[in-house]
Write a protein that holds these residues in place. Structure first.
Motif, PDB file in Angstrom:
ATOM      1  N   GLU A 140      31.170  33.008  27.362  1.00  0.00           N
ATOM      2  CA  GLU A 140      31.700  34.116  28.168  1.00  0.00           C
ATOM      3  C   GLU A 140      31.865  33.783  29.648  1.00  0.00           C
ATOM      4  O   GLU A 140      32.817  34.234  30.291  1.00  0.00           O
ATOM      5  CB  GLU A 140      30.797  35.354  28.021  1.00  0.00           C
ATOM      6  CG  GLU A 140      30.812  35.975  26.640  1.00  0.00           C
ATOM      7  CD  GLU A 140      29.883  35.272  25.661  1.00  0.00           C
ATOM      8  OE1 GLU A 140      29.887  35.662  24.484  1.00  0.00           O
ATOM      9  OE2 GLU A 140      29.150  34.352  26.079  1.00  0.00           O
ATOM     10  N   ALA A 141      30.915  33.035  30.223  1.00  0.00           N
ATOM     11  CA  ALA A 141      30.989  32.754  31.664  1.00  0.00           C
ATOM     12  C   ALA A 141      32.274  32.024  32.021  1.00  0.00           C
ATOM     13  O   ALA A 141      32.831  32.217  33.107  1.00  0.00           O
ATOM     14  CB  ALA A 141      29.780  31.928  32.107  1.00  0.00           C
ATOM     15  N   SER A 142      32.774  31.206  31.110  1.00  0.00           N
ATOM     16  CA  SER A 142      33.963  30.407  31.405  1.00  0.00           C
ATOM     17  C   SER A 142      35.191  31.263  31.618  1.00  0.00           C
ATOM     18  O   SER A 142      36.139  30.854  32.295  1.00  0.00           O
ATOM     19  CB  SER A 142      34.219  29.396  30.285  1.00  0.00           C
ATOM     20  OG  SER A 142      34.555  30.063  29.079  1.00  0.00           O
ATOM     21  N   ILE A 143      35.208  32.484  31.045  1.00  0.00           N
ATOM     22  CA  ILE A 143      36.385  33.349  31.227  1.00  0.00           C
ATOM     23  C   ILE A 143      36.112  34.500  32.190  1.00  0.00           C
ATOM     24  O   ILE A 143      36.871  35.466  32.249  1.00  0.00           O
ATOM     25  CB  ILE A 143      36.899  33.895  29.879  1.00  0.00           C
ATOM     26  CG1 ILE A 143      35.845  34.785  29.197  1.00  0.00           C
ATOM     27  CG2 ILE A 143      37.373  32.778  28.983  1.00  0.00           C
ATOM     28  CD1 ILE A 143      36.411  35.664  28.104  1.00  0.00           C
ATOM     29  N   GLY A 144      35.022  34.405  32.952  1.00  0.00           N
ATOM     30  CA  GLY A 144      34.780  35.424  33.980  1.00  0.00           C
ATOM     31  C   GLY A 144      33.913  36.572  33.534  1.00  0.00           C
ATOM     32  O   GLY A 144      33.734  37.543  34.269  1.00  0.00           O
ATOM     33  N   SER A 274      35.418  26.722  35.089  1.00  0.00           N
ATOM     34  CA  SER A 274      34.999  28.080  34.740  1.00  0.00           C
ATOM     35  C   SER A 274      35.075  29.018  35.941  1.00  0.00           C
ATOM     36  O   SER A 274      35.129  28.587  37.094  1.00  0.00           O
ATOM     37  CB  SER A 274      33.572  28.056  34.199  1.00  0.00           C
ATOM     38  OG  SER A 274      33.505  27.323  32.993  1.00  0.00           O
ATOM     39  N   SER A 275      35.046  30.300  35.642  1.00  0.00           N
ATOM     40  CA  SER A 275      35.092  31.318  36.693  1.00  0.00           C
ATOM     41  C   SER A 275      33.862  31.223  37.591  1.00  0.00           C
ATOM     42  O   SER A 275      32.730  31.357  37.106  1.00  0.00           O
ATOM     43  CB  SER A 275      35.144  32.709  36.057  1.00  0.00           C
ATOM     44  OG  SER A 275      34.724  33.703  36.967  1.00  0.00           O
ATOM     45  N   VAL A 317      37.795  38.325  34.622  1.00  0.00           N
ATOM     46  CA  VAL A 317      37.708  38.425  33.170  1.00  0.00           C
ATOM     47  C   VAL A 317      39.096  38.593  32.555  1.00  0.00           C
ATOM     48  O   VAL A 317      39.396  38.010  31.508  1.00  0.00           O
ATOM     49  CB  VAL A 317      36.760  39.568  32.746  1.00  0.00           C
ATOM     50  CG1 VAL A 317      37.269  40.927  33.190  1.00  0.00           C
ATOM     51  CG2 VAL A 317      36.561  39.567  31.231  1.00  0.00           C
ATOM     52  N   TYR A 318      39.961  39.320  33.208  1.00  0.00           N
ATOM     53  CA  TYR A 318      41.316  39.514  32.669  1.00  0.00           C
ATOM     54  C   TYR A 318      42.178  38.273  32.874  1.00  0.00           C
ATOM     55  O   TYR A 318      43.006  37.943  32.027  1.00  0.00           O
ATOM     56  CB  TYR A 318      41.958  40.748  33.292  1.00  0.00           C
ATOM     57  CG  TYR A 318      41.171  41.995  32.966  1.00  0.00           C
ATOM     58  CD1 TYR A 318      41.029  42.416  31.642  1.00  0.00           C
ATOM     59  CD2 TYR A 318      40.528  42.730  33.962  1.00  0.00           C
ATOM     60  CE1 TYR A 318      40.285  43.541  31.331  1.00  0.00           C
ATOM     61  CE2 TYR A 318      39.789  43.860  33.656  1.00  0.00           C
ATOM     62  CZ  TYR A 318      39.659  44.253  32.335  1.00  0.00           C
ATOM     63  OH  TYR A 318      38.911  45.361  32.017  1.00  0.00           O
ATOM     64  N   GLU A 319      41.949  37.579  33.984  1.00  0.00           N
ATOM     65  CA  GLU A 319      42.658  36.325  34.207  1.00  0.00           C
ATOM     66  C   GLU A 319      42.202  35.277  33.187  1.00  0.00           C
ATOM     67  O   GLU A 319      43.011  34.505  32.661  1.00  0.00           O
ATOM     68  CB  GLU A 319      42.414  35.834  35.633  1.00  0.00           C
ATOM     69  CG  GLU A 319      43.013  34.472  35.966  1.00  0.00           C
ATOM     70  CD  GLU A 319      44.536  34.416  35.846  1.00  0.00           C
ATOM     71  OE1 GLU A 319      45.075  33.299  35.946  1.00  0.00           O
ATOM     72  OE2 GLU A 319      45.194  35.465  35.660  1.00  0.00           O
ATOM     73  N   GLY A 320      40.904  35.273  32.891  1.00  0.00           N
ATOM     74  CA  GLY A 320      40.389  34.331  31.903  1.00  0.00           C
ATOM     75  C   GLY A 320      40.936  34.598  30.512  1.00  0.00           C
ATOM     76  O   GLY A 320      41.314  33.677  29.782  1.00  0.00           O
ATOM     77  N   SER A 337      38.101  31.649  44.264  1.00  0.00           N
ATOM     78  CA  SER A 337      38.397  30.401  43.561  1.00  0.00           C
ATOM     79  C   SER A 337      37.288  29.366  43.663  1.00  0.00           C
ATOM     80  O   SER A 337      37.322  28.354  42.964  1.00  0.00           O
ATOM     81  CB  SER A 337      39.700  29.799  44.100  1.00  0.00           C
ATOM     82  OG  SER A 337      39.577  29.520  45.491  1.00  0.00           O
ATOM     83  N   THR A 338      36.307  29.603  44.546  1.00  0.00           N
ATOM     84  CA  THR A 338      35.209  28.644  44.696  1.00  0.00           C
ATOM     85  C   THR A 338      33.860  29.356  44.599  1.00  0.00           C
ATOM     86  O   THR A 338      33.752  30.553  44.885  1.00  0.00           O
ATOM     87  CB  THR A 338      35.272  27.916  46.050  1.00  0.00           C
ATOM     88  OG1 THR A 338      35.031  28.864  47.098  1.00  0.00           O
ATOM     89  CG2 THR A 338      36.621  27.250  46.255  1.00  0.00           C
ATOM     90  N   LEU A 339      32.848  28.602  44.239  1.00  0.00           N
ATOM     91  CA  LEU A 339      31.496  29.153  44.162  1.00  0.00           C
ATOM     92  C   LEU A 339      31.027  29.666  45.515  1.00  0.00           C
ATOM     93  O   LEU A 339      30.348  30.696  45.605  1.00  0.00           O
ATOM     94  CB  LEU A 339      30.533  28.084  43.644  1.00  0.00           C
ATOM     95  CG  LEU A 339      30.659  27.733  42.166  1.00  0.00           C
ATOM     96  CD1 LEU A 339      29.935  26.423  41.864  1.00  0.00           C
ATOM     97  CD2 LEU A 339      30.104  28.858  41.299  1.00  0.00           C
ATOM     98  N   GLU A 340      31.388  28.948  46.567  1.00  0.00           N
ATOM     99  CA  GLU A 340      30.938  29.322  47.909  1.00  0.00           C
ATOM    100  C   GLU A 340      31.468  30.684  48.333  1.00  0.00           C
ATOM    101  O   GLU A 340      30.847  31.387  49.130  1.00  0.00           O
ATOM    102  CB  GLU A 340      31.379  28.252  48.923  1.00  0.00           C
ATOM    103  CG  GLU A 340      30.662  26.914  48.786  1.00  0.00           C
ATOM    104  CD  GLU A 340      31.074  26.127  47.553  1.00  0.00           C
ATOM    105  OE1 GLU A 340      30.268  25.304  47.067  1.00  0.00           O
ATOM    106  OE2 GLU A 340      32.211  26.340  47.046  1.00  0.00           O
ATOM    107  N   GLU A 341      32.618  31.067  47.806  1.00  0.00           N
ATOM    108  CA  GLU A 341      33.230  32.349  48.175  1.00  0.00           C
ATOM    109  C   GLU A 341      32.625  33.536  47.417  1.00  0.00           C
ATOM    110  O   GLU A 341      32.872  34.687  47.787  1.00  0.00           O
ATOM    111  CB  GLU A 341      34.733  32.301  47.901  1.00  0.00           C
ATOM    112  CG  GLU A 341      35.505  31.376  48.808  1.00  0.00           C
ATOM    113  CD  GLU A 341      36.964  31.289  48.396  1.00  0.00           C
ATOM    114  OE1 GLU A 341      37.805  31.926  49.070  1.00  0.00           O
ATOM    115  OE2 GLU A 341      37.262  30.607  47.394  1.00  0.00           O
ATOM    116  N   VAL A 342      31.862  33.254  46.369  1.00  0.00           N
ATOM    117  CA  VAL A 342      31.218  34.338  45.618  1.00  0.00           C
ATOM    118  C   VAL A 342      29.904  34.654  46.317  1.00  0.00           C
ATOM    119  O   VAL A 342      28.901  33.953  46.152  1.00  0.00           O
ATOM    120  CB  VAL A 342      30.967  33.938  44.147  1.00  0.00           C
ATOM    121  CG1 VAL A 342      30.359  35.112  43.372  1.00  0.00           C
ATOM    122  CG2 VAL A 342      32.251  33.474  43.482  1.00  0.00           C
ATOM    123  N   THR A 343      29.881  35.690  47.111  1.00  0.00           N
ATOM    124  CA  THR A 343      28.729  35.968  47.958  1.00  0.00           C
ATOM    125  C   THR A 343      27.605  36.650  47.191  1.00  0.00           C
ATOM    126  O   THR A 343      27.830  37.322  46.176  1.00  0.00           O
ATOM    127  CB  THR A 343      29.135  36.875  49.134  1.00  0.00           C
ATOM    128  OG1 THR A 343      29.495  38.159  48.613  1.00  0.00           O
ATOM    129  CG2 THR A 343      30.308  36.275  49.906  1.00  0.00           C
TER     130      THR A 343
END
Length: 386
Positions: A140-144, A274-275, A317-320, A337-343
Motif C-alpha cells: 500500500e505505501a508504494s501507491i500513497g 514509492s510515494s 493515493v489516487y495518483e498511485g 515529490s520528495t521525502l524532505e517535503e513531507v513535513t
C-alpha cells in the motif's frame, strides 16, 4: 462434499455443510478484491455463524488463482470525489476486529495471491494454510496509502524490523516464508489442498486439536530458500531500525555496496519510486503499532485511510492508483515529490483523532460484540457531503 452454492454468481458464497461453514471469495476475474458488497456479506455470514451453535468450523478460500488481492483500487478511484468509499472502509476495519477476535475455529486455505486487506482474512486466523503458489505482500505505501486492515498491529509484532521492511518496500513473501515468520501456520502442497478441504468439511468439528491434526496430515515442514530475505535479517534490522524513512534509505544505500548485498539495489529502486507521503505515514503507523492494542491500531488506521482518501495532505493515493491500475503507465507524479517535503506537521494532521461520533466503533463489551455497525454510525448520512 460441499453442496452446490445457492447463488454461484454472488461475490461471496456462504455454504453450510453439517457443522462446517465455507466462505468462498468469488470474484476470480478481479482476483477476489474487496468491495462494499464483499465486506457486507462477510460480516453477515460471520455474525450469523458465531451466534449459531451448530456452526463449529469456518473455512475461508478464494475462487480462481488468487485468495484475495486486497481492496478494489478502481472502486476507490471512482469514488474519489464523493466519499462513496466510506462504507467499505468503515465495514472493513470493523470486520477486521471481529476476524481477529472470532469465537469459532477458522481456517484459511490460501492458494495464490494474498495482498493487503486479503491478508486480514488469513494472518489472524487460528489456522492459515499456504502453498508453493502463495504470494503475500502489503504494497500500500508504494501507491500513497499505508499498511492497513490491522497490519500496523500484525507487522509491528514480527521479529526485529522485518515489519518495517515489508511495509515500506512491499516485498513479497512466498508460502514457506509466511510459515517461517508466523504469518501462516501450515504449508501444504497445492495438489493436496482440495483433499484437505474435503477432510476438514467432513471432520464436522471445530475442536482445535482435531483440526490441527487433520491439517498436519497434509502439511510439510519447510525452510526458507537460501536466497530468502529472511536470511538477510541482520542487514534489515541494521537499516530499518532508523528513526525516519530518510535514515533508513541512507543506511540501506550504505549496505548496498557490501559484497553479498546485490539484492538491495532492486529493493532500493522500488523504495525510491514509492510515494514519499505513503512511506512516512506507514513508518509512523508501524512504529506506533508496536505500543498499541488491536483496537487502537484499527481506529488509527481507519483515520489514516479516511484522511488519505479525502486527500487531506496529498492526493497521492489516487495518483498511485491511476499509474498502477487506470492508465497503467507506472509513472506516478507524487505531490510532494520528495521525502524532505513531507513535513512532520502534515503527517501529524492525518493521525489526529476524530471527534467521538466519527471514530470507528469497536465494541468494548462482549455482550454487545456485534454493535457499532456502519449502518448504525453517522457515516451513512455523510456520503456525498465531503
Amino acid at each position: 462434499m460441499a453442496q452446490e452454492p445457492v447463488n454461484p454468481g454472488e461475490v461471496v458464497l456462504g455454504e453450510e455443510i453439517k457443522h462446517a461453514r465455507l466462505i468462498t471469495l468469488n470474484r476470480p476475474r478481479q482476483l477476489n478484491v474487496i468491495s462494499s458488497k464483499v465486506v457486507y456479506l462477510l460480516s453477515q455470514f460471520l455474525e450469523k455463524w458465531e451466534k449459531d451453535d451448530d456452526a463449529k468450523l469456518v473455512i475461508f478460500k478464494g475462487a480462481g488463482r488468487a485468495f484475495c488481492a486486497g481492496g478494489d483500487l478502481r472502486m476507490f478511484y471512482e469514488g474519489r470525489s464523493d466519499d462513496s468509499c466510506l462504507e467499505v472502509v468503515y465495514r472493513m476495519y470493523w470486520l477486521c476486529y471481529h476476524i481477529h477476535t472470532y469465537k469459532k475455529t477458522m481456517v484459511a486455505l490460501v492458494h495464490g495471491i494474498v495482498m493487503g486487506g486479503g491478508g486480514a482474512m488469513v494472518v489472524p486466523l487460528k489456522f492459515s494454510v499456504v502453498t508453493e503458489k502463495t504470494v503475500f505482500a502489503v504494497p500500500e505505501a508504494s501507491i500513497g496509502l499505508h499498511t492497513d486492515c490491522s497490519f500496523s498491529y500484525i507487522l509491528s509484532r514480527l521479529p526485529g524490523y522485518l515489519g518495517e521492511y515489508l511495509a515500506l518496500t512491499g516485498a513479497r513473501l512466498n508460502g514457506k516464508e509466511m510459515v517461517a515468520t508466523g504469518l501462516a501456520t501450515h504449508f501444504v502442497p497445492s495438489e493436496k489442498l482440495q483433499e484437505l478441504e474435503k477432510r476438514l468439511l467432513s471432520l464436522d468439528s471445530g475442536d482445535e486439536n482435531k483440526v490441527r491434526s487433520v491439517i498436519e496430515e497434509f502439511s510439510a515442514a519447510v525452510q526458507p530458500d537460501e536466497e530468502s530475505v529472511l536470511n538477510k535479517l541482520s542487514t534489515i534490522n541494521k537499516c530499518f531500525c532508523g528513526d525516519s524513512v530518510e535514515e533508513i534509505i541512507k543506511s540501506f544505500e550504505s549496505e548496498a555496496g557490501i559484497e553479498g548485498n546485490a539484492w538491495i539495489a532492486a529493493v532500493l529502486k522500488g523504495l525510491k519510486r514509492s510515494s514519499p507521503t505513503g512511506l512516512k505515514i506507514t513508518l509512523r503507523s508501524i512504529r506506533e503499532g508496536r505500543k498499541q492494542t488491536l483496537a487502537e491500531c484499527l481506529k488509527k488506521e481507519f483515520r489514516l485511510t479516511m484522511n488519505l482518501l479525502r486527500s487531506v495532505i496529498s492526493g497521492d493515493v489516487y495518483e498511485g492508483i491511476r499509474a498502477l491500475s487506470i492508465d497503467k503507465d507506472n509513472a506516478p507524479k507524487w505531490n510532494p515529490s520528495t521525502l524532505e517535503e513531507v513535513t512532520s506537521d502534515n503527517v501529524d494532521l492525518v493521525f489526529q483523532p476524530f471527534s467521538a461520533e466519527l471514530e470507528l466503533k469497536i465494541p468494548a463489551e462482549e455482550s454487545c460484540r456485534w454493535d457499532g455497525k456502519y449502518e448504525n454510525s453517522v457515516y451513512p448520512n455523510l456520503q456525498g457531503k465531503n
